[in-house]
Design a protein around this motif. Structure first.
Motif, PDB file in Angstrom:
ATOM      1  N   LEU A  73       0.823  -1.209   0.000  1.00 32.02           N
ATOM      2  CA  LEU A  73       0.000   0.000   0.000  1.00 32.02           C
ATOM      3  C   LEU A  73       0.858   1.260   0.000  1.00 32.02           C
ATOM      4  CD1 LEU A  73      -2.670   1.481   0.066  1.00 32.02           C
ATOM      5  CD2 LEU A  73      -2.783   1.047   2.535  1.00 32.02           C
ATOM      6  N   ALA A  74       1.926   1.276   0.769  1.00 35.78           N
ATOM      7  CA  ALA A  74       2.777   2.470   0.829  1.00 35.78           C
ATOM      8  C   ALA A  74       3.347   2.813  -0.552  1.00 35.78           C
ATOM      9  CB  ALA A  74       3.900   2.266   1.840  1.00 35.78           C
ATOM     10  N   LEU A  75       3.810   1.821  -1.280  1.00 41.38           N
ATOM     11  CA  LEU A  75       4.354   2.046  -2.617  1.00 41.38           C
ATOM     12  C   LEU A  75       3.252   2.504  -3.573  1.00 41.38           C
ATOM     13  CD1 LEU A  75       6.725   1.823  -4.632  1.00 41.38           C
ATOM     14  CD2 LEU A  75       6.060  -0.562  -4.976  1.00 41.38           C
ATOM     15  N   SER A  76       2.120   1.836  -3.540  1.00 41.51           N
ATOM     16  CA  SER A  76       1.006   2.209  -4.404  1.00 41.51           C
ATOM     17  C   SER A  76       0.545   3.623  -4.125  1.00 41.51           C
ATOM     18  CB  SER A  76      -0.167   1.247  -4.215  1.00 41.51           C
ATOM     19  OG  SER A  76       0.135  -0.009  -4.736  1.00 41.51           O
ATOM     20  N   ASN A 109       2.998   5.635  -6.760  1.00 39.91           N
ATOM     21  CA  ASN A 109       2.134   5.523  -7.934  1.00 39.91           C
ATOM     22  C   ASN A 109       0.958   6.480  -7.910  1.00 39.91           C
ATOM     23  OD1 ASN A 109       3.831   3.474  -8.682  1.00 39.91           O
ATOM     24  ND2 ASN A 109       2.445   1.854  -8.077  1.00 39.91           N
ATOM     25  N   PHE A 110       0.570   6.926  -6.739  1.00 39.61           N
ATOM     26  CA  PHE A 110      -0.578   7.829  -6.650  1.00 39.61           C
ATOM     27  C   PHE A 110      -0.128   9.273  -6.404  1.00 39.61           C
ATOM     28  CE2 PHE A 110      -4.363   9.632  -4.543  1.00 39.61           C
ATOM     29  CZ  PHE A 110      -5.279   9.429  -5.558  1.00 39.61           C
ATOM     30  N   ILE A 111       0.501   9.534  -5.289  1.00 39.66           N
ATOM     31  CA  ILE A 111       0.842  10.914  -4.906  1.00 39.66           C
ATOM     32  C   ILE A 111       1.935  11.500  -5.800  1.00 39.66           C
ATOM     33  CG2 ILE A 111       1.761  12.375  -3.058  1.00 39.66           C
ATOM     34  CD1 ILE A 111      -1.123  11.450  -2.561  1.00 39.66           C
ATOM     35  N   LEU A 112       3.059  10.826  -5.919  1.00 41.54           N
ATOM     36  CA  LEU A 112       4.176  11.373  -6.697  1.00 41.54           C
ATOM     37  C   LEU A 112       3.802  11.520  -8.175  1.00 41.54           C
ATOM     38  CD1 LEU A 112       7.108  12.321  -6.725  1.00 41.54           C
ATOM     39  CD2 LEU A 112       7.786   9.949  -7.117  1.00 41.54           C
ATOM     40  N   LEU A 113       3.244  10.470  -8.743  1.00 41.71           N
ATOM     41  CA  LEU A 113       2.848  10.540 -10.154  1.00 41.71           C
ATOM     42  C   LEU A 113       1.769  11.592 -10.379  1.00 41.71           C
ATOM     43  CD1 LEU A 113       3.166   9.503 -13.020  1.00 41.71           C
ATOM     44  CD2 LEU A 113       1.576   7.650 -12.444  1.00 41.71           C
ATOM     45  N   ALA A 155      -5.076  -2.116  -3.254  1.00 37.03           N
ATOM     46  CA  ALA A 155      -4.012  -2.325  -2.270  1.00 37.03           C
ATOM     47  C   ALA A 155      -4.533  -2.043  -0.860  1.00 37.03           C
ATOM     48  CB  ALA A 155      -2.806  -1.437  -2.590  1.00 37.03           C
ATOM     49  N   SER A 156      -5.398  -1.043  -0.732  1.00 38.83           N
ATOM     50  CA  SER A 156      -6.009  -0.738   0.572  1.00 38.83           C
ATOM     51  C   SER A 156      -6.888  -1.889   1.039  1.00 38.83           C
ATOM     52  CB  SER A 156      -6.848   0.540   0.483  1.00 38.83           C
ATOM     53  OG  SER A 156      -6.061   1.645   0.177  1.00 38.83           O
ATOM     54  N   GLU A 157      -7.683  -2.420   0.131  1.00 35.82           N
ATOM     55  CA  GLU A 157      -8.534  -3.562   0.480  1.00 35.82           C
ATOM     56  C   GLU A 157      -7.689  -4.770   0.888  1.00 35.82           C
ATOM     57  OE1 GLU A 157     -11.945  -3.823   0.751  1.00 35.82           O
ATOM     58  OE2 GLU A 157     -11.895  -1.650   0.558  1.00 35.82           O
TER      59      GLU A 157
END
Length: 118
Positions: A15-18, A22-26, A72-74
């Protein structure tokens, strides 16, 4: 690379990587690129087609981001990983959808203003 994209989409990455990469940085990179393109198209309508193409591509990437983080959260919740962290990530995703819709409406307004048929 395709494997990584698929792993994120299926929620199989941590989850941390996703969330952070993949979410915040991108999202930050795409937001900055979109803002520059938006401002350019507002001044010069020749860039309007590029803005529209960017919006389509950005929407596809955004859907990939949202699906991956949500899944990933689920998975984190199923594996009893810290509940507030997983639900917090989902809350951010929902809030980002609202922001994204507002952003798209802002771009639509620009397209409407630049339409020569008006």
């Amino acid at each position: 690379m395709l494997r990584y994209l698929g792993e994120h989409f299926r929620g199989r990455l941590p989850l941390a990587l996703s969330f952070w990469v993949n979410f915040i940085l991108l999202a930050a990179v795409l937001y900055a690129a979109g803002a520059v393109l938006h401002d350019t198209a507002a001044v010069d309508s020749r860039f309007l087609d590029a803005l529209l193409a960017f919006l389509v591509l950005n929407t596809l990437i955004y859907a990939w981001q949202v699906c991956g983080v949500w899944r990933a959260s689920e998975n984190a919740l199923l594996n009893h990983i810290w509940f507030p962290w997983a639900r917090g990530a989902q809350t951010v995703v929902v809030l980002s959808i609202l922001v994204y819709l507002g952003q798209v409406l802002g771009y639509a307004h620009l397209v409407h203003q630049q339409d020569p048929r008006q």
